[in-house]
Design a protein around this motif. Structure first.
Motif, PDB file in Angstrom:
ATOM      1  N   GLY A   1       0.795  -1.219   0.000  1.00 20.92           N
ATOM      2  CA  GLY A   1       0.000   0.000   0.000  1.00 20.92           C
ATOM      3  C   GLY A   1       0.826   1.268   0.000  1.00 20.92           C
ATOM      4  N   PHE A   2       2.115   1.163   0.393  1.00 17.79           N
ATOM      5  CA  PHE A   2       2.985   2.343   0.424  1.00 17.79           C
ATOM      6  C   PHE A   2       3.727   2.565  -0.899  1.00 17.79           C
ATOM      7  CE2 PHE A   2       2.956   2.099   5.190  1.00 17.79           C
ATOM      8  CZ  PHE A   2       2.475   3.385   5.385  1.00 17.79           C
ATOM      9  N   VAL A   3       3.554   1.663  -1.866  1.00 17.45           N
ATOM     10  CA  VAL A   3       4.266   1.821  -3.131  1.00 17.45           C
ATOM     11  C   VAL A   3       3.770   3.057  -3.880  1.00 17.45           C
ATOM     12  CG1 VAL A   3       4.684   0.782  -5.395  1.00 17.45           C
ATOM     13  CG2 VAL A   3       4.792  -0.626  -3.326  1.00 17.45           C
ATOM     14  N   ALA A   4       2.471   3.311  -3.843  1.00 14.64           N
ATOM     15  CA  ALA A   4       1.934   4.506  -4.512  1.00 14.64           C
ATOM     16  C   ALA A   4       2.573   5.761  -3.947  1.00 14.64           C
ATOM     17  CB  ALA A   4       0.412   4.555  -4.358  1.00 14.64           C
ATOM     18  N   ARG A   5       2.743   5.818  -2.626  1.00 16.94           N
ATOM     19  CA  ARG A   5       3.376   6.980  -2.003  1.00 16.94           C
ATOM     20  C   ARG A   5       4.812   7.146  -2.478  1.00 16.94           C
ATOM     21  NH1 ARG A   5       7.173   7.498   1.059  1.00 16.94           N
ATOM     22  NH2 ARG A   5       7.245   5.272   1.501  1.00 16.94           N
ATOM     23  N   ALA A   6       5.558   6.030  -2.566  1.00 18.96           N
ATOM     24  CA  ALA A   6       6.954   6.109  -2.990  1.00 18.96           C
ATOM     25  C   ALA A   6       7.062   6.586  -4.436  1.00 18.96           C
ATOM     26  CB  ALA A   6       7.621   4.744  -2.825  1.00 18.96           C
ATOM     27  N   ILE A   7       6.196   6.074  -5.302  1.00 20.29           N
ATOM     28  CA  ILE A   7       6.198   6.512  -6.701  1.00 20.29           C
ATOM     29  C   ILE A   7       5.806   7.982  -6.803  1.00 20.29           C
ATOM     30  CG2 ILE A   7       5.077   6.217  -8.941  1.00 20.29           C
ATOM     31  CD1 ILE A   7       4.868   3.222  -8.319  1.00 20.29           C
ATOM     32  N   ALA A   8       4.781   8.361  -6.060  1.00 18.87           N
ATOM     33  CA  ALA A   8       4.323   9.754  -6.088  1.00 18.87           C
ATOM     34  C   ALA A   8       5.431  10.695  -5.636  1.00 18.87           C
ATOM     35  CB  ALA A   8       3.090   9.912  -5.195  1.00 18.87           C
ATOM     36  N   GLU A   9       6.113  10.317  -4.575  1.00 16.39           N
ATOM     37  CA  GLU A   9       7.193  11.163  -4.063  1.00 16.39           C
ATOM     38  C   GLU A   9       8.294  11.314  -5.100  1.00 16.39           C
ATOM     39  OE1 GLU A   9      10.250  10.543  -0.458  1.00 16.39           O
ATOM     40  OE2 GLU A   9       8.164  10.711   0.169  1.00 16.39           O
ATOM     41  N   ALA A  10       8.627  10.226  -5.788  1.00 12.34           N
ATOM     42  CA  ALA A  10       9.656  10.299  -6.818  1.00 12.34           C
ATOM     43  C   ALA A  10       9.247  11.226  -7.959  1.00 12.34           C
ATOM     44  CB  ALA A  10       9.947   8.901  -7.359  1.00 12.34           C
ATOM     45  N   LEU A  11       7.960  11.225  -8.279  1.00 16.43           N
ATOM     46  CA  LEU A  11       7.466  12.064  -9.371  1.00 16.43           C
ATOM     47  C   LEU A  11       7.175  13.498  -8.930  1.00 16.43           C
ATOM     48  CD1 LEU A  11       5.003   9.546 -11.076  1.00 16.43           C
ATOM     49  CD2 LEU A  11       7.215  10.315 -11.955  1.00 16.43           C
ATOM     50  N   GLY A  12       7.394  13.791  -7.651  1.00 16.91           N
ATOM     51  CA  GLY A  12       7.130  15.142  -7.171  1.00 16.91           C
ATOM     52  C   GLY A  12       5.683  15.383  -6.815  1.00 16.91           C
ATOM     53  N   LEU A  13       4.916  14.308  -6.611  1.00 14.09           N
ATOM     54  CA  LEU A  13       3.508  14.424  -6.244  1.00 14.09           C
ATOM     55  C   LEU A  13       3.357  14.215  -4.747  1.00 14.09           C
ATOM     56  CD1 LEU A  13       2.095  12.127  -9.066  1.00 14.09           C
ATOM     57  CD2 LEU A  13       2.125  14.616  -9.072  1.00 14.09           C
ATOM     58  N   THR A  14       2.380  14.864  -4.160  1.00 13.17           N
ATOM     59  CA  THR A  14       2.121  14.681  -2.742  1.00 13.17           C
ATOM     60  C   THR A  14       0.635  14.458  -2.509  1.00 13.17           C
ATOM     61  OG1 THR A  14       1.961  17.084  -2.475  1.00 13.17           O
ATOM     62  CG2 THR A  14       4.082  16.078  -1.973  1.00 13.17           C
ATOM     63  N   ASP A  15       0.352  13.864  -1.346  1.00 10.26           N
ATOM     64  CA  ASP A  15      -1.034  13.582  -0.957  1.00 10.26           C
ATOM     65  C   ASP A  15      -1.777  12.825  -2.060  1.00 10.26           C
ATOM     66  OD1 ASP A  15      -0.682  14.631   1.482  1.00 10.26           O
ATOM     67  OD2 ASP A  15      -1.747  16.502   1.132  1.00 10.26           O
ATOM     68  N   VAL A  16      -1.185  11.703  -2.479  1.00 11.11           N
ATOM     69  CA  VAL A  16      -1.742  10.920  -3.571  1.00 11.11           C
ATOM     70  C   VAL A  16      -2.133   9.537  -3.057  1.00 11.11           C
ATOM     71  CG1 VAL A  16      -1.309   9.961  -5.859  1.00 11.11           C
ATOM     72  CG2 VAL A  16      -0.241  12.110  -5.192  1.00 11.11           C
ATOM     73  N   THR A  17      -3.294   9.076  -3.440  1.00 12.15           N
ATOM     74  CA  THR A  17      -3.708   7.704  -3.169  1.00 12.15           C
ATOM     75  C   THR A  17      -3.438   6.859  -4.414  1.00 12.15           C
ATOM     76  OG1 THR A  17      -5.956   8.036  -3.970  1.00 12.15           O
ATOM     77  CG2 THR A  17      -5.542   8.533  -1.645  1.00 12.15           C
ATOM     78  N   ALA A  18      -3.447   5.542  -4.240  1.00 13.10           N
ATOM     79  CA  ALA A  18      -3.231   4.659  -5.382  1.00 13.10           C
ATOM     80  C   ALA A  18      -4.300   4.880  -6.446  1.00 13.10           C
ATOM     81  CB  ALA A  18      -3.224   3.204  -4.924  1.00 13.10           C
ATOM     82  N   LEU A  19      -5.504   5.249  -6.022  1.00 11.91           N
ATOM     83  CA  LEU A  19      -6.610   5.433  -6.951  1.00 11.91           C
ATOM     84  C   LEU A  19      -6.395   6.615  -7.883  1.00 11.91           C
ATOM     85  CD1 LEU A  19      -9.375   4.227  -7.667  1.00 11.91           C
ATOM     86  CD2 LEU A  19     -10.407   5.879  -6.072  1.00 11.91           C
ATOM     87  N   ASP A  20      -5.901   7.730  -7.327  1.00 13.56           N
ATOM     88  CA  ASP A  20      -5.751   8.911  -8.177  1.00 13.56           C
ATOM     89  C   ASP A  20      -4.325   9.106  -8.697  1.00 13.56           C
ATOM     90  OD1 ASP A  20      -4.493   9.797  -5.913  1.00 13.56           O
ATOM     91  OD2 ASP A  20      -5.783  11.522  -5.564  1.00 13.56           O
ATOM     92  N   LEU A  21      -3.419   8.157  -8.395  1.00 15.68           N
ATOM     93  CA  LEU A  21      -2.039   8.300  -8.864  1.00 15.68           C
ATOM     94  C   LEU A  21      -1.934   8.347 -10.387  1.00 15.68           C
ATOM     95  CD1 LEU A  21       0.981   8.490  -8.352  1.00 15.68           C
ATOM     96  CD2 LEU A  21       1.049   5.994  -8.126  1.00 15.68           C
TER      97      LEU A  21
ATOM     98  N   GLU B   1      -1.701  20.644  -9.013  1.00 17.39           N
ATOM     99  CA  GLU B   1      -1.958  19.306  -9.548  1.00 17.39           C
ATOM    100  C   GLU B   1      -0.971  18.290  -8.993  1.00 17.39           C
ATOM    101  OE1 GLU B   1      -1.789  19.861 -13.735  1.00 17.39           O
ATOM    102  OE2 GLU B   1      -3.563  21.164 -13.773  1.00 17.39           O
ATOM    103  N   ARG B   2       0.289  18.706  -8.841  1.00 15.85           N
ATOM    104  CA  ARG B   2       1.296  17.798  -8.304  1.00 15.85           C
ATOM    105  C   ARG B   2       1.054  17.504  -6.829  1.00 15.85           C
ATOM    106  NH1 ARG B   2       6.610  17.622 -10.277  1.00 15.85           N
ATOM    107  NH2 ARG B   2       6.686  17.946 -12.525  1.00 15.85           N
ATOM    108  N   THR B   3       0.670  18.521  -6.074  1.00 15.69           N
ATOM    109  CA  THR B   3       0.600  18.379  -4.618  1.00 15.69           C
ATOM    110  C   THR B   3      -0.770  17.978  -4.112  1.00 15.69           C
ATOM    111  OG1 THR B   3       0.068  20.733  -4.357  1.00 15.69           O
ATOM    112  CG2 THR B   3       2.392  20.135  -4.298  1.00 15.69           C
ATOM    113  N   GLY B   4      -1.812  18.225  -4.909  1.00 16.10           N
ATOM    114  CA  GLY B   4      -3.158  17.904  -4.440  1.00 16.10           C
ATOM    115  C   GLY B   4      -3.693  18.881  -3.410  1.00 16.10           C
ATOM    116  N   VAL B   5      -3.011  20.015  -3.221  1.00 16.09           N
ATOM    117  CA  VAL B   5      -3.463  21.008  -2.238  1.00 16.09           C
ATOM    118  C   VAL B   5      -4.706  21.715  -2.757  1.00 16.09           C
ATOM    119  CG1 VAL B   5      -2.876  23.160  -1.047  1.00 16.09           C
ATOM    120  CG2 VAL B   5      -1.157  21.358  -1.276  1.00 16.09           C
ATOM    121  N   THR B   6      -5.703  21.845  -1.890  1.00 18.20           N
ATOM    122  CA  THR B   6      -6.953  22.520  -2.232  1.00 18.20           C
ATOM    123  C   THR B   6      -7.042  23.843  -1.485  1.00 18.20           C
ATOM    124  OG1 THR B   6      -8.082  20.416  -2.552  1.00 18.20           O
ATOM    125  CG2 THR B   6      -9.471  22.350  -2.202  1.00 18.20           C
TER     126      THR B   6
END
Length: 787
Positions: free
Chosen positions: A162-182, A727-732
């Motif tokens: 379940g933490f793989v999505a977070r690791a990939i997101a971090e590498a791509l410069g994305l934050t606050d990402v779930t596997a669903l919206d990655l 878009e990268r960070t998911g901040v609203t």
């Protein structure tokens, strides 16, 4: 080029310093610089060093020729392609040794990478075969021209798929990402240029293979290079088996003047020479060395583990032990592939040659995931009770294990005098096995929990204090240890200790854009069968803050209502005040300004009674934002002056918020130049903190100021940058005043530019660097001053 990217000044400087054997403190002393300056350069916080600084560092490192020119050239490297890249991405690890014997592999794999129809290449092979080293060589070659963005996601410390999505997101410069919206978020992150994602050590998380397939299907510009002991078995995968090093057998034809070693022997000799510099390959010993390499299946890691024993054994003694010691035939489970049995047996053999104290340290270091400082090593050695007088035992153990290639010193941490260590995954796995066999796993984990609890307690203070930037980095360095401790505590139903750690890291989750992960921990604590009121209230307030950053305001309000009631019932005054403060922000975002004003009033009084200056100042900034929303500019300015006075010794993040509100007030007074000056200060602090959350907000008043000045193309570029970051960070953006300001700036700029000019400027802004944004601000301020 991103922070820590291949060829960046900071990465090169760090590699050269470590190769020279200097600490940051030693290099700073020799070069005549401060330790902080060297640390900031290596971490990428100072991206454009002065020529005199680079020359001083070159002289201190005794650089000449091409090496010196490469360092000078990297100091003149271009800025990042996009503002958000500077606050994100995982750097490729720096290889400090030459890759040996892989020329044929490199040739084939470069041809594969040149074929853009091959989008998933998996390097497979047993542990210790050199998959990671080969992947890094390929990745660095791909990154060098600059046309392909190369990012690295290390997975060795991850046990939960379940933490793989977070690791990939971090590498791509994305934050606050779930596997669903990655997949959708990754598509936006990779739209500007081709991206190669390196996923290292995937064998632990093979259940996450469908996520890889989804990403490749969704993101046309994305390719992946994976290392794993087993293939992912998804469509489109091209598997390349990494064999052991080539091993020649015809040593009888060689003469004393013409010794041509195989790649395996060459690697073994080079590693022996690192511990025994006068060792030489000769016609007399090459047959023995070849036999040693053959017994070790020519696996690179096995050769590196065996080489240090040549300090105390002759080549003949080492070969005899390998040929007759039962370890190589009986240690490993018989159902493992032969080469994996050889690798495990080599680690086991090295382990059994250790002294008892070294064996104990080796076992216990196996619970430490990822990189760790010596204090963590000391804690797991001590276990449940802190019995040692200091870190001397841990330091001796670390030195002994490094000497025998069972531990690696990787880098100096943000604490200049504190190096970090790690075990290669194959070695760590064996250490963890021995720890379980010895019945010491739980005791070592208790030590890790004790370390994490103590560090988290310090972090809770540091994350709101003047050294906030350093503490954000310190928590980042310890993240894998915190995750391991939290997982273990939650599995054992210990919510008090888990909530202590998770609560202490709350500002880290928010500022560094890890709200999804923070929320996961708080929810897992809350889902335990029994959670004491104090622990529940902490977890509820933490969860509410994460929901607030994600725009989930109704859920945040419900959590705070319960947290407030629990805290009142438990007599926990501080938690009551913290719930009031966050409730005020939620009510403000929901548009209930009177309720927000009353909650802020209560929070200010509570923080003052508890003598918590950062809380007083932060609540007054919140109250000022409410005043600004009602148009009471004078009251807002007064509150900000009071807040600034009490925040002088608090973290820069709080003062950044004050600057943001002052920028809004300047816009209400129709003073765009003052607003721009406020944003200039904010962006400098945002860069220092790597604050993804604040960057999304800070660019809104800057765009509004640009439109007020009639510079609509600049406003479009700023909004393009803001949207790319969002878009990268998911901040609203949850505050109506700010969101209205953004919409108005976009409407005005679009109307005056027209569709085509707007589209061109906006697209350019999505790729603009933070340096370019700051340069634009400086030009605007210079024009105002008539410079």
């Amino acid at each position: 080029m991103k922070v820590g990217a291949p060829g960046s000044f900071g990465t090169r400087l760090k590699a050269l310093r470590e190769a020279a054997g200097f600490t940051q403190e030693e290099l700073a002393t020799i070069a005549g610089l401060s330790v902080h300056a060297v640390s900031a350069l290596e971490r990428g916080e100072r991206r454009r060093p002065q020529l005199e600084t680079v020359r001083a560092l070159s002289a201190a490192l005794d650089l000449t020729g091409a090496t010196r020119e490469a360092l000078l050239g990297s100091a003149r490297a271009p800025a990042p392609h996009a503002a958000v890249d500077e606050l994100a991405d995982v750097a490729l690890p720096v290889a400090l040794t030459v890759l040996i014997g892989r020329e044929a592999d490199l040739e084939v794999l470069r041809q594969w990478l040149a074929d853009h129809t091959m989008r998933l290449i998996t390097l497979t092979g047993p542990g210790g075969a050199g998959k990671t080293r080969l992947a890094l060589e390929l990745a660095r070659a791909m990154a060098e021209p600059g046309s392909t963005r190369v990012v690295f996601a290390p997975l060795s410390a991850i046990r939960d798929p379940g933490f793989v999505a977070r690791a990939i997101a971090e590498a791509l410069g994305l934050t606050d990402v779930t596997a669903l919206d990655l997949p959708a978020r990754a598509r936006a992150a990779c739209e500007d240029r081709p991206t190669l994602l390196v996923l290292d050590n995937f064998e632990h998380v093979l259940d996450a293979a469908p996520l890889v397939a989804d990403l490749l299907t969704s993101v046309a510009s994305l390719r992946m290079l994976v290392t794993s002991r087993a293939p992912l078995r998804v469509r489109g995968e091209r598997e390349y088996v990494v064999e052991p090093l080539a091993l020649e057998t015809r040593s009888d034809a060689m003469t004393a003047t013409d010794v041509a070693p195989s790649p395996a022997v060459r690697l073994f000799v080079e590693r022996v020479q690192e511990v025994q510099p006068d060792f030489r390959l000769t016609c007399a010993n090459i047959a023995t060395l070849t036999a040693i390499c053959r017994r070790l299946d020519a696996l690179p890691l096995a050769l590196e583990l065996a080489a240090p024993w040549m300090k105390v054994l002759t080549a003949e003694d080492l070969l005899r032990r390998l040929e007759h010691d039962v370890l190589l035939s009986s240690v490993a489970p018989r159902d493992l592939p032969e080469r994996q049995r050889t690798m495990n047996a080599t680690v086991a053999w090295s382990y059994q040659l250790l002294e008892p104290a070294e064996q104990r340290a080796f076992r216990r270091f196996g619970v430490l995931p990822g990189r760790f400082p010596i204090d963590a090593a000391e804690a797991v050695l001590d276990g449940r009770e802190s019995a040692s007088a200091g870190s001397d035992d841990a330091l001796r153990a670390a030195a002994d294990l490094i000497d025998k290639s069972l531990l690696v010193r990787v880098e100096t941490s943000v604490v200049a005098t504190c190096p970090l260590y790690h075990m290669l995954e194959t070695v760590r796995a064996y250490a963890a096995l021995e720890l379980s066999v010895a019945g010491e796993h739980d005791d070592a984990m208790e030590g890790l929990v004790r370390y994490c609890t103590a560090e988290a307690s310090l972090a809770a203070e540091g994350l709101v204090g003047a050294a906030q930037a350093e503490w954000l980095d310190r928590v980042q360095e310890d993240c894998e240890s915190y995750r391991a401790a939290l997982t273990w505590l939650i599995e054992r139903g210990r919510p008090d200790e888990a909530s202590d750690i998770a609560w202490a890291l709350m500002f880290f989750w928010m500022i560094r854009g890890h709200a999804v992960e923070g929320l996961r921990w708080y929810e897992e604590i809350l889902n335990l069968p029994y959670v004491p009121p104090a622990a529940e209230s902490r977890a509820l307030v933490g969860a509410a803050l994460m929901w607030f950053t994600q725009g989930e305001l109704v859920r945040a309000r419900a959590a705070l209502t319960r947290a407030h009631a629990l805290a009142v019932g438990a007599g926990d005054t501080e938690m009551v005040v913290r719930a009031d403060d966050l409730s005020a922000r939620v009510e403000h975002a929901l548009g209930n300004l009177n309720a927000a004003r009353q909650r802020f009033t209560d929070a200010i009084a509570g923080f003052e009674a508890l003598a918590i200056p950062w809380g007083v100042g932060n609540a007054r900034i919140g109250m000022a934002a409410v005043a600004a929303a009602t148009g009471d500019v004078d009251q807002a300015e007064h509150l900000l002056d009071e807040a600034t006075a009490v925040l002088q010794h608090a973290g820069p993040w709080f003062l950044t918020r004050a600057m943001f509100v002052r920028g809004l007030l300047a816009l209400q007074r129709r003073n765009p130049d003052e607003a721009i000056a406020m944003v200039r200060v904010s962006l400098t602090r945002i860069r220092e903190l790597h604050d993804k959350f604040a960057l999304v907000y800070a660019l809104v008043p800057l765009a509004a100021a640009a439109t007020l000045k009639g510079n609509d193309a600049w406003a479009a570029r700023i909004l393009g940058a803001r949207d790319a970051v969002a878009e990268r960070t998911g901040v609203t953006i949850v505050l109506k005043l700010v969101d209205d300001l953004r919409k108005q700036a976009e409407r005005d700029a679009r109307a005056r530019l027209g569709p085509d000019r707007w589209a061109r400027a906006y697209a350019a802004g999505r790729k603009i660097s933070l340096d370019a944004l700051l340069e634009g601000i400086d030009r605007a301020l210079s024009t105002r001053a008539g410079i």
